[in-house]
Scaffold this motif. Sequence first.
Motif, PDB file in Angstrom:
ATOM      1  N   ALA A 128     -33.796 -13.355   5.089  1.00 38.30           N
ATOM      2  CA  ALA A 128     -32.834 -13.254   5.753  1.00 38.30           C
ATOM      3  C   ALA A 128     -33.532 -13.554   7.417  1.00 38.30           C
ATOM      4  CB  ALA A 128     -31.757 -12.488   6.125  1.00 38.30           C
ATOM      5  N   LEU A 129     -34.245 -12.360   7.045  1.00 36.47           N
ATOM      6  CA  LEU A 129     -34.702 -12.151   8.820  1.00 36.47           C
ATOM      7  C   LEU A 129     -36.178 -13.229   8.879  1.00 36.47           C
ATOM      8  CD1 LEU A 129     -34.414  -9.605  10.892  1.00 36.47           C
ATOM      9  CD2 LEU A 129     -36.696  -8.671   9.498  1.00 36.47           C
ATOM     10  N   GLN A 130     -36.846 -13.157   7.871  1.00 40.23           N
ATOM     11  CA  GLN A 130     -37.497 -14.805   8.005  1.00 40.23           C
ATOM     12  C   GLN A 130     -37.028 -15.750   8.240  1.00 40.23           C
ATOM     13  OE1 GLN A 130     -39.344 -13.899   4.038  1.00 40.23           O
ATOM     14  NE2 GLN A 130     -40.598 -12.804   4.311  1.00 40.23           N
ATOM     15  N   GLU A 131     -36.237 -15.577   7.693  1.00 43.77           N
ATOM     16  CA  GLU A 131     -35.262 -17.159   8.197  1.00 43.77           C
ATOM     17  C   GLU A 131     -34.960 -16.861   9.139  1.00 43.77           C
ATOM     18  OE1 GLU A 131     -32.057 -17.870   5.161  1.00 43.77           O
ATOM     19  OE2 GLU A 131     -34.160 -17.853   3.395  1.00 43.77           O
ATOM     20  N   THR A 132     -33.784 -16.209  10.080  1.00 43.66           N
ATOM     21  CA  THR A 132     -33.834 -16.431  11.203  1.00 43.66           C
ATOM     22  C   THR A 132     -35.099 -15.647  12.120  1.00 43.66           C
ATOM     23  OG1 THR A 132     -32.368 -15.053  10.494  1.00 43.66           O
ATOM     24  CG2 THR A 132     -31.727 -15.457  12.832  1.00 43.66           C
ATOM     25  N   PHE A 133     -35.771 -15.922  12.123  1.00 48.31           N
ATOM     26  CA  PHE A 133     -37.136 -15.705  13.556  1.00 48.31           C
ATOM     27  C   PHE A 133     -38.872 -16.085  12.250  1.00 48.31           C
ATOM     28  CE2 PHE A 133     -34.204 -11.469  14.061  1.00 48.31           C
ATOM     29  CZ  PHE A 133     -34.012 -12.420  15.350  1.00 48.31           C
ATOM     30  N   PRO A 134     -38.192 -17.384  12.557  1.00 50.02           N
ATOM     31  CA  PRO A 134     -39.787 -18.034  11.201  1.00 50.02           C
ATOM     32  C   PRO A 134     -41.114 -17.852  12.487  1.00 50.02           C
ATOM     33  CG  PRO A 134     -37.666 -19.629  12.670  1.00 50.02           C
ATOM     34  CD  PRO A 134     -37.485 -18.952  12.477  1.00 50.02           C
ATOM     35  N   GLY A 135     -42.023 -17.648  11.698  1.00 49.45           N
ATOM     36  CA  GLY A 135     -43.430 -17.237  12.221  1.00 49.45           C
ATOM     37  C   GLY A 135     -43.521 -15.354  12.326  1.00 49.45           C
ATOM     38  N   CYS A 136     -41.939 -14.814  12.003  1.00 53.05           N
ATOM     39  CA  CYS A 136     -42.240 -13.198  12.533  1.00 53.05           C
ATOM     40  C   CYS A 136     -42.896 -13.039  11.247  1.00 53.05           C
ATOM     41  CB  CYS A 136     -40.734 -12.840  12.342  1.00 53.05           C
ATOM     42  SG  CYS A 136     -39.832 -12.675  10.549  1.00 53.05           S
ATOM     43  N   SER A 137     -43.455 -11.342  11.429  1.00 54.06           N
ATOM     44  CA  SER A 137     -44.325 -10.360  10.728  1.00 54.06           C
ATOM     45  C   SER A 137     -43.915  -9.165  10.253  1.00 54.06           C
ATOM     46  CB  SER A 137     -45.831 -10.550  11.608  1.00 54.06           C
ATOM     47  OG  SER A 137     -46.602  -9.158  11.133  1.00 54.06           O
TER      48      SER A 137
END
Length: 362
Positions: free
Chosen positions: A58-67
Amino acid sequence: MALKATLLKRLDAAVGPLLTWLLPKRGLPDSLPSPLRFLVIRPGGIGDAVLLIPALRALQETFPGCSIDLLAESRNAAAFQMCPGLNRVLRYDSLTQVASVLRTPYDVVIDSEQWYRLSAVLARLVRARRSIGFCTNDRGRLFTDPVPYTLDDYELLSFFRLLAPLGVQPPRGTSAPFLKLPAGAKEGARRLLAPLEGRSFVAVFPGASVPEKQWGEDNFRQVAEGLVAAGIAVVVVGGDDARAVGERLARGGVALNLAGKGGLMESAAVLAEAGVLLSGDSGVLHLAAGLGTATVSLFGPSDAEKWAPKGERHVKFTSSLSCAPCSRYGTIRCSAGACCLDVAPSEVTAAMLRLCEKDRRP
């Protein structure tokens, strides 16, 4: 060299409270419109790691391109191979890799540990503008965003509480598959399952992390014999803790023993092929549920509402003793012995057969 889990717990008890109070309290959180670099800390076993993965996705989906860097123990790090897109998975029990984390700047550090203090101390020392963690005790003073923790939530949803300060919403349902097997795992499972010659099967995990969670070898044997009599193959899964029981069941002709064979990903791929898994409260149980496999689970000292998989394809049995569940924050205060034992093998067998029949229906 990795520090053992028991040593980490002793260190936490010895110096965790002192370090928690010596470190300055964290101030108010910085405003971060779009954080891009995350560190997530997850000590502990496989079960907690698996149940954290929906929050990571969910974190990846909310902040696309995050590491996202993940700091895990050696005993649970492999589970994060089933969460695609992570930047790095580092070792919480390796001083060298912890030192590497301390040299790296992050926008947000999220400590997903529920109780112990050393992970909160580490989160305080990391160079991050914002830190989030559970305030189950004095550890909460070390976070910019201390988050309440309750024993009433399904643990998968508890981890989503840590994302609330970032505006991430929990899922509407919690029973959909959320683990993705890495390439090659299925081929390894096919080799392990070759003796079955393509027959459908159910999996049984007879191990337990502590004696109070054990159901008893004879009970598992009776279930396996009932399933074989109904024409269903039985496969024993697990690590070295289940190997001896698996060997005895195999010698009795009621199971194929895969306990202690293959790595975690091959075992996960075997679970993904199984019609149903029978298990106590364990990391194996959460693996199977995360892969979409139906489960029958046995809960004695552990709270089934907190830990059992949800949905109609997951059946749970709980102790009828008035003192159950007695586990709080990972500590079992049991005076009655293995309190799963009041569940009859015939009831468990019937539940597994019902789930197998549901899967056969068109």
